[in-house]
Design an enzyme around this catalytic site. Structure first.
Site, PDB file in Angstrom:
ATOM      1  CB  SER A  20      15.141 -66.284  -3.450  1.00 15.85           C
ATOM      2  OG  SER A  20      16.343 -66.484  -3.924  1.00 15.85           O
ATOM      3  CG  HIS A  67      17.490 -69.807 -18.730  1.00 15.88           C
ATOM      4  ND1 HIS A  67      17.776 -68.488 -18.689  1.00 15.88           N
ATOM      5  CD2 HIS A  67      17.625 -70.087 -17.251  1.00 15.88           C
ATOM      6  CE1 HIS A  67      18.439 -67.959 -17.415  1.00 15.88           C
ATOM      7  NE2 HIS A  67      18.180 -69.109 -16.626  1.00 15.88           N
ATOM      8  CB  CYS A 121      14.086 -67.135   1.825  1.00 16.38           C
ATOM      9  SG  CYS A 121      15.713 -67.313   1.275  1.00 16.38           S
TER      10      CYS A 121
END
Length: 112
Positions: A62, A67, A82
């Site tokens: 995934s 940030h 996953c």
């Protein structure tokens, strides 16, 4: 009758508050992501002017992202996988680099 497929999926969302530093190198981030057992496909990196950084790592499993908001000593992070990845290793590794005074953490079980 079709066979039901079981998908193991976890999403860890983190707010790191009052970080000692928000400086993270792409290579450091990738090393920490790999420590979860995830496989990196590609990492995108964007430096904002005058400050701030976004890293987005596409995984076979995934994604992971960072940030930074240096002017507020704040970072948003997440990792969604996953499979049976050790997503706690992501939080530990990033905590060692950024040294936040406070962490808000949420883990979502997205298994199906």
């Amino acid at each position: 009758m079709s066979k039901k497929i079981k998908i193991i999926a976890k999403h860890k969302i983190l707010n790191f508050i009052d970080c000692k530093t928000t400086a993270v190198e792409k290579e450091q981030f990738e090393k920490i992501v790999r420590s979860t057992g995830a496989n990196i496909i590609k990492t995108l990196e964007h430096h904002f002017s005058p400050q701030g950084l976004t890293l987005l790592t596409l995984l076979s499993e995934s994604h992971a992202s960072l940030h930074t908001y240096p002017e507020h000593k704040f970072c948003y992070l997440d990792i969604f996988t996953c499979g049976d990845m050790n997503i706690s290793a992501f939080e530990r590794g990033m905590r060692e680099i950024l040294k936040p005074q406070r962490i808000i953490s949420k883990t979502i079980n997205r298994s199906y």
